[in-house]
Write an enzyme that holds these catalytic residues in place. Structure first.
Site, short mmCIF file in Angstrom:
data_model
loop_
_atom_site.label_atom_id
_atom_site.label_comp_id
_atom_site.label_asym_id
_atom_site.label_seq_id
_atom_site.Cartn_x
_atom_site.Cartn_y
_atom_site.Cartn_z
N LYS A 67 -13.85 33.70 0.72
CA LYS A 67 -14.32 32.36 0.31
C LYS A 67 -13.27 31.36 0.68
CE LYS A 67 -17.40 29.94 -1.90
NZ LYS A 67 -17.40 29.08 -0.70
N LYS A 91 -5.85 32.51 -5.07
CA LYS A 91 -6.56 31.60 -5.99
C LYS A 91 -7.80 32.28 -6.58
CE LYS A 91 -6.86 27.59 -4.22
NZ LYS A 91 -7.30 26.49 -3.35
N LYS A 103 -10.47 30.99 5.28
CA LYS A 103 -10.36 29.56 5.57
C LYS A 103 -10.74 29.34 7.02
CE LYS A 103 -9.16 25.72 3.46
NZ LYS A 103 -9.31 25.42 2.03
N THR A 187 -13.06 19.92 -8.69
CA THR A 187 -11.62 20.11 -8.44
C THR A 187 -10.78 19.19 -9.32
OG1 THR A 187 -12.10 20.83 -6.20
CG2 THR A 187 -9.83 20.14 -6.65
N ASN A 217 -11.55 12.19 -3.30
CA ASN A 217 -12.51 12.86 -4.17
C ASN A 217 -11.81 13.52 -5.37
OD1 ASN A 217 -14.68 14.34 -5.22
ND2 ASN A 217 -14.35 16.01 -3.78
N SER A 343 -17.96 26.58 -6.74
CA SER A 343 -18.60 27.16 -5.55
C SER A 343 -19.13 28.56 -5.85
CB SER A 343 -17.60 27.25 -4.39
OG SER A 343 -17.35 25.98 -3.86
P1 NAD Z 1 -10.32 13.34 0.30
O1 NAD Z 1 -10.37 13.25 1.80
O2 NAD Z 1 -11.51 12.91 -0.48
O3 NAD Z 1 -9.08 12.50 -0.25
C1 NAD Z 1 -7.83 12.51 0.35
C2 NAD Z 1 -7.17 11.19 0.02
O4 NAD Z 1 -5.83 11.25 0.48
C3 NAD Z 1 -7.81 9.97 0.64
O5 NAD Z 1 -7.91 8.94 -0.32
C4 NAD Z 1 -6.78 9.52 1.70
O6 NAD Z 1 -6.76 8.12 1.90
C5 NAD Z 1 -5.51 10.00 1.07
N1 NAD Z 1 -4.40 10.18 2.02
C6 NAD Z 1 -4.41 10.67 3.28
N2 NAD Z 1 -3.17 10.63 3.80
C7 NAD Z 1 -2.38 10.11 2.84
C8 NAD Z 1 -1.00 9.81 2.77
N3 NAD Z 1 -0.20 10.08 3.80
N4 NAD Z 1 -0.51 9.28 1.63
C9 NAD Z 1 -1.32 9.03 0.58
N5 NAD Z 1 -2.63 9.31 0.59
C10 NAD Z 1 -3.15 9.83 1.70
O7 NAD Z 1 -9.92 14.86 -0.01
P2 NAD Z 1 -10.13 15.68 -1.38
O8 NAD Z 1 -11.41 16.44 -1.30
O9 NAD Z 1 -9.86 14.79 -2.52
O10 NAD Z 1 -8.97 16.75 -1.24
C11 NAD Z 1 -7.62 16.40 -1.45
C12 NAD Z 1 -6.76 17.63 -1.32
O11 NAD Z 1 -7.17 18.58 -2.30
C13 NAD Z 1 -6.84 18.35 0.02
O12 NAD Z 1 -5.57 18.82 0.38
C14 NAD Z 1 -7.76 19.51 -0.24
O13 NAD Z 1 -7.45 20.63 0.58
C15 NAD Z 1 -7.40 19.83 -1.69
N6 NAD Z 1 -8.51 20.51 -2.33
C16 NAD Z 1 -9.69 19.87 -2.47
C17 NAD Z 1 -10.74 20.54 -3.06
C18 NAD Z 1 -12.06 19.85 -3.26
O14 NAD Z 1 -12.97 20.49 -3.81
N7 NAD Z 1 -12.21 18.60 -2.92
C19 NAD Z 1 -10.57 21.86 -3.52
C20 NAD Z 1 -9.34 22.48 -3.37
C21 NAD Z 1 -8.31 21.77 -2.76
#
Ligand code: NAD
Length: 414
Positions: A67, A91, A103, A187, A217, A343
């Site tokens: 996953k 995880k 992944k 998340t 998000n 998920s």
């Molecule tokens: P997203 O794309 O919705 O949000 C990312 C945010 O980071 C955006 O607002 C963007 O503007 C900002 N960003 C990008 N570069 C930046 C920088 N240099 N400095 C400051 N901000 C910056 O992504 P998300 O879904 O919120 O995921 C965020 C992180 O969490 C990722 O690393 C993802 O792998 C991890 N994650 C997300 C989920 C999920 O379900 N969404 C689950 C597990 C892990």
């Protein structure tokens, strides 16, 4: 002994040493099970063919089908995908889910593509990996730059290739297409539950101050839920810049500003050196891309705790440097496990044909996050370790139990 090429494997090696795991288990978990590279050819709107490098790694399926998300980003490469598949393995194990870890990624900036090109790329990814993916083999989900629509195209392609209308082989789909209520919040909500559960362990008082890097998000949902619990947001950033306010930032107002102005820049005072790592706060929360805290800049972190919502927010040396300074680190495999936990409910819902309400999803998610956060804190206290080592010990033990149930060297030498 031999060792993996992945830096993060150090976390497993430490756990294996502390738990005196068998050589068999160490050897099996040191290397990914399968890594596939593909070249996806896409007919562009110009009429020309363009090739996009793509990868999928299954690190382990000892506990079930793999996953893990699929990331669309220009800097994705085989090592990053393998590292993220390692993290997914530990995880899902920590969260007690019946999944292994995988992944995927495509080296592309999706903003350079039209929506037609993006759809062809998403479907091409599934066609290239059709024999590897599936509800009982390896189940992709969204990750950086892949949303519900991209996953819907992938689910549709996989179902068509398999000659079925069942779409359990891909999660993160829109609710109307077999997705699950509450996945978008999972998340951030899960991370908030973890931090609130760990508040005593982290030494957080009432109205503790949080700074969040990456107001997307996960970061925005986390901010909303923490404010609802009485915490105060004193710093936020996105790719446009970093803002701070000692009086507290209302995340809903920040979202409105971001929508209207295209970014947070200008919403409040700029952070010192435009670097949120130095922001005056109790908890620093990386929620953008990985590697933000490394061995060089860890000394600049002003907070007493770091919560890794982004995967591998700290490099191995960065995380170690923080812990050496007495800063608590809530590891990614705990902090962001809410996403994969929901998920799992989507997959189970698709397989069973039963449907869960939003309240049922959140009840299951909340209970799981509280349960694993408490287990990690208890293990850290018992073993006098940091939270990351504690989490890896719990996850490694569950994996070891499964692997050893197939027989150890002792069995085969008898
Ligand atoms: P997203 O794309 O919705 O949000 C990312 C945010 O980071 C955006 O607002 C963007 O503007 C900002 N960003 C990008 N570069 C930046 C920088 N240099 N400095 C400051 N901000 C910056 O992504 P998300 O879904 O919120 O995921 C965020 C992180 O969490 C990722 O690393 C993802 O792998 C991890 N994650 C997300 C989920 C999920 O379900 N969404 C689950 C597990 C892990």
């Amino acid at each position: 002994m031999g060792s993996s090429d992945l830096d993060v494997c150090a976390y497993f090696e430490r756990a294996a040493e502390a738990l005196s795991l068998s050589d068999d288990v160490r050897e099996i978990l040191r290397h990914p099970t399968r890594s596939v590279a593909a070249s996806i050819k896409v007919r562009m709107s110009s009429g020309a063919i363009r090739t996009f490098p793509a990868w999928r790694t299954v690190y382990s399926n000892a506990l079930g089908p793999a996953k893990g998300g699929i990331r669309f980003h220009p800097s994705v490469n085989a090592d990053e995908v393998a590292t993220l598949s390692f993290l997914m393995t530990f995880k899902t194990s920590l969260a007690g889910l019946p999944f292994g870890g995988g992944k995927g990624g495509v080296a592309v900036n999706p903003r350079d593509l039209t929506s037609h090109e993006l759809e062809r790329l998403a479907r091409g990814y599934v066609r290239a990996l059709r024999y590897d993916l599936g509800e009982g083999r390896d189940i992709p989900a969204p990750d950086v730059n892949t949303n519900g629509t991209v996953l819907a195209w992938m689910a549709d392609e996989l179902a068509a290739l398999e000659g079925t209308a069942r779409t359990a082989g891909i999660t993160g789909k829109p609710v109307s297409l077999g997705g699950i209520e509450g996945r978008a919040e999972a998340t951030g909500r899960g991370a908030a539950k973890v931090v609130h559960t760990l508040r005593d362990h982290l030494g957080l008082g009432d109205k503790a101050a949080l700074a969040i890097q990456g107001f997307g998000n996960a970061g925005a949902q986390f901010a909303r839920d923490m404010v609802a619990e009485g915490y105060v947001i004193t710093g936020l950033s996105d790719s446009s810049g970093s803002v701070v306010s000692r009086d507290g930032i209302d995340p809903v107002e920040a979202e409105t500003y971001k929508r209207e102005h295209g970014g947070l820049k200008g919403f409040a005072d700029p952070a010192p050196d435009d670097d949120l790592r130095q922001a005056d706060c109790d908890v620093l929360v990386p929620a953008a891309l990985g590697g933000w805290i490394d061995g060089d800049n860890a000394a600049r972190v002003a907070a007493g705790a770091v919560v890794e919502i982004s995967n591998q927010a700290c490099t191995v040396s960065g995380g170690d440097a923080l812990e050496d300074r007495g800063i608590h680190v809530v590891p990614d495999i705990l902090a962001n496990a809410g996403g994969v936990s929901v998920s799992y409910l989507e997959w189970a819902q698709n397989l069973s044909g039963m449907q869960m309400s939003r309240d049922e999803v959140f009840a299951d998610l909340d209970a799981r996050m509280v349960r694993i956060a408490k287990a990690v804190a208890q293990r850290a206290d018992e073993d006098s370790t940091g939270l990351r080592d504690a989490a890896y010990r719990i996850a490694a033990l569950r994996l070891a139990d499964a692997l050893e149930a197939m027989g150890t060297q002792r069995l085969f030498n008898e």
